[in-house]
Scaffold this motif. Sequence first.
Motif, PDB file in Angstrom:
ATOM      1  N   VAL A 199      -0.203   7.096  -2.470  1.00  0.00           N
ATOM      2  CA  VAL A 199      -2.024   6.949  -2.373  1.00  0.00           C
ATOM      3  C   VAL A 199      -2.735   7.191  -1.658  1.00  0.00           C
ATOM      4  O   VAL A 199      -3.909   7.722  -1.630  1.00  0.00           O
ATOM      5  N   ALA A 200      -2.865   7.184  -0.415  1.00  0.00           N
ATOM      6  CA  ALA A 200      -3.345   7.154   0.507  1.00  0.00           C
ATOM      7  C   ALA A 200      -3.442   8.464   1.109  1.00  0.00           C
ATOM      8  O   ALA A 200      -5.063   8.874   1.852  1.00  0.00           O
ATOM      9  N   LYS A 210       0.953  -1.156   0.047  1.00  0.00           N
ATOM     10  CA  LYS A 210       0.025  -0.141   0.060  1.00  0.00           C
ATOM     11  C   LYS A 210       0.910   1.021  -0.077  1.00  0.00           C
ATOM     12  O   LYS A 210       1.532   1.222   0.784  1.00  0.00           O
ATOM     13  N   TYR A 229      -9.256   1.955   0.527  1.00  0.00           N
ATOM     14  CA  TYR A 229      -7.471   1.208   0.284  1.00  0.00           C
ATOM     15  C   TYR A 229      -6.676   0.933   0.938  1.00  0.00           C
ATOM     16  O   TYR A 229      -6.069  -0.090   0.569  1.00  0.00           O
ATOM     17  N   MET A 230      -6.555   1.095   1.945  1.00  0.00           N
ATOM     18  CA  MET A 230      -5.667   0.796   2.907  1.00  0.00           C
ATOM     19  C   MET A 230      -6.289  -1.180   4.044  1.00  0.00           C
ATOM     20  O   MET A 230      -5.624  -1.439   4.332  1.00  0.00           O
ATOM     21  N   ILE A 258     -12.398   6.899   1.438  1.00  0.00           N
ATOM     22  CA  ILE A 258     -11.736   6.688  -0.018  1.00  0.00           C
ATOM     23  C   ILE A 258     -10.250   5.702   0.482  1.00  0.00           C
ATOM     24  O   ILE A 258     -10.268   4.634   0.421  1.00  0.00           O
ATOM     25  N   HIS A 259      -9.473   6.403   1.325  1.00  0.00           N
ATOM     26  CA  HIS A 259      -8.572   5.876   1.737  1.00  0.00           C
ATOM     27  C   HIS A 259      -8.261   4.770   2.581  1.00  0.00           C
ATOM     28  O   HIS A 259      -7.780   3.874   2.798  1.00  0.00           O
ATOM     29  N   LEU A 275      -5.340  10.646  -1.465  1.00  0.00           N
ATOM     30  CA  LEU A 275      -7.399  10.003  -1.449  1.00  0.00           C
ATOM     31  C   LEU A 275      -7.868  11.063  -0.479  1.00  0.00           C
ATOM     32  O   LEU A 275      -8.911  11.302  -0.376  1.00  0.00           O
ATOM     33  N   THR A 319      -2.710  -0.312   7.831  1.00  0.00           N
ATOM     34  CA  THR A 319      -3.403  -0.804   7.299  1.00  0.00           C
ATOM     35  C   THR A 319      -4.388  -2.313   7.905  1.00  0.00           C
ATOM     36  O   THR A 319      -4.073  -2.355   9.162  1.00  0.00           O
TER      37      THR A 319
END
Length: 152
Positions: free
Chosen positions: A81-82, A77, A98-99, A94-95, A85, A141
């Motif tokens: 990106v996190a 991950k 993702y995680m 949304i983050h 987001l 995560t």
Amino acid sequence: MKKSIILSAMLFASVCTKSFASSSSEYFVDDAAIETTLNEGVEVNYLTPVSNAEVSAQNNMLAAAASMPASSVAASKDPVVAFVLSTFLGGLGIHRFYMGTATLTGVGYILTLGGCGIVAFVDWVVLLVALVQDEGIGKYTDNPKFFMWGGR
């Protein structure tokens, strides 16, 4: 008054039950055209035979992925990106999806708009600190808790 209601109901019922098709000759089926179309069609077989070597190679890849430790999955991950987001879609969580948060935690995040924005902001700060210190987001995560920075 009763007579007018009954008369209106009877008129409505008669209009609703009337057939609006003028004649059955307007609708026809051209059997010859259907047969021609079906005979000219190409048969497609989606089930192609697979060799035993391909099946065993796929099974080996699946077994390797299943035996992969959770830390390497968490390492995959990307904190950037996190963070992005969280910056743009933080209130929707949304983050967190993702995680790898739990589904109900994500739904709660969406329904509360990230704890009225407070939890989303703290998540953003935590991800910023993790990004700046280059420590990664492995400890955040797959966290099922609403407050990702809290202890597991």
